[in-house]
Design an enzyme around this catalytic site. Structure first.
Site, PDB file in Angstrom:
ATOM      1  N   GLY A  46       0.833  -1.196   0.000  1.00 49.75           N
ATOM      2  CA  GLY A  46       0.000   0.000   0.000  1.00 49.75           C
ATOM      3  C   GLY A  46       0.866   1.242   0.000  1.00 49.75           C
ATOM      4  CD  GLN A  51       3.422   5.757   2.599  1.00 47.44           C
ATOM      5  OE1 GLN A  51       2.433   5.226   2.117  1.00 47.44           O
ATOM      6  NE2 GLN A  51       4.436   5.066   3.108  1.00 47.44           N
ATOM      7  CB  CYS A  88       5.236   2.084   7.266  1.00 44.77           C
ATOM      8  SG  CYS A  88       4.799   3.598   6.385  1.00 44.77           S
ATOM      9  CG  LEU A  89       6.672   0.911   1.250  1.00 45.27           C
ATOM     10  CD1 LEU A  89       6.083   1.224  -0.118  1.00 45.27           C
ATOM     11  CD2 LEU A  89       7.783  -0.123   1.133  1.00 45.27           C
ATOM     12  CG  HIS A 130      -0.504   1.268   7.232  1.00 48.08           C
ATOM     13  ND1 HIS A 130       0.446   0.784   8.108  1.00 48.08           N
ATOM     14  CD2 HIS A 130       0.158   2.104   6.386  1.00 48.08           C
ATOM     15  CE1 HIS A 130       1.626   1.321   7.803  1.00 48.08           C
ATOM     16  NE2 HIS A 130       1.476   2.123   6.756  1.00 48.08           N
ATOM     17  CD  GLU A 131      -1.109   2.514   2.743  1.00 46.38           C
ATOM     18  OE1 GLU A 131      -0.615   3.660   2.669  1.00 46.38           O
ATOM     19  OE2 GLU A 131      -0.422   1.522   3.032  1.00 46.38           O
ATOM     20  CG  HIS A 134       0.416   6.815   5.497  1.00 36.43           C
ATOM     21  ND1 HIS A 134       1.589   7.258   6.079  1.00 36.43           N
ATOM     22  CD2 HIS A 134       0.605   5.505   5.240  1.00 36.43           C
ATOM     23  CE1 HIS A 134       2.438   6.247   6.177  1.00 36.43           C
ATOM     24  NE2 HIS A 134       1.864   5.157   5.681  1.00 36.43           N
TER      25      HIS A 134
HETATM   26 NI    NI Z   1       2.746   3.285   5.589  1.00 34.42          NI
END
Ligand code: NI
Length: 153
Positions: A46, A51, A88-89, A130-131, A134
């Site tokens: 995701g 991000q 998380c990226l 989670h997204e 963000h």
């Molecule tokens: Ni993330």
């Protein structure tokens, strides 16, 4: 299409509440394309627009069951709770146990501007939450009950 730089924890854009998309235009579709390519390149499940430095309410998710692209996503129903591991990226190398709703229904617009309503559970429900976090400027490390650093051999 291009692969975009992924912002890391500490970048102010990740702490900023993202703005709704007023209209699904070509630049928004290009953003989606670039986000999908960036997510795939990074081997993520995701990605949210903040991000990649864009403070708009746009997410892409693919947990292995097909790509979901959502504009202005909203959690409209939630049920139960479940604790599992997340990463998380934007926080590379760290994993943590996070409690989330077990089942959620999410609405949002697709790339054509059509309203979608998606009921999900398991990893997909987790990734959606989670997204969407963000978009509120919230990182999983703020919700994690414990945080571990991946040990590289
Ligand atoms: Ni993330």
């Amino acid at each position: 299409m291009s692969v975009l730089d992924i912002r890391r924890a500490g970048d102010p854009v990740l702490k900023t509440k993202a703005q709704p998309v007023a209209k699904v235009t070509k630049p928004v579709r290009q953003l989606l394309d670039n986000m999908v390519q960036t997510m795939r390149e990074a081997d993520g499940v995701g990605l949210a627009a903040p991000q990649v430095g864009v403070s708009l309410r746009v997410i892409v998710v693919d947990v292995g069951d097909g790509l979901i692209e959502l504009i202005n996503p909203e959690l409209i129903e939630t049920e139960g709770c479940e604790t599992s591991t997340e990463g998380c990226l934007s926080v590379p190398g760290y994993y943590g146990e996070v409690e989330r709703f077990a089942q959620v229904t999410v609405t949002g617009l697709d790339r054509k501007g059509n309203l979608q309503k998606i009921a999900c559970d398991g990893l997909l429900a987790r990734a959606m939450q989670h997204e969407i976090d963000h978009l509120e400027g919230v990182l999983f490390i703020e919700r994690a009950q414990s945080l571990h650093k991946e040990i590289k051999e």
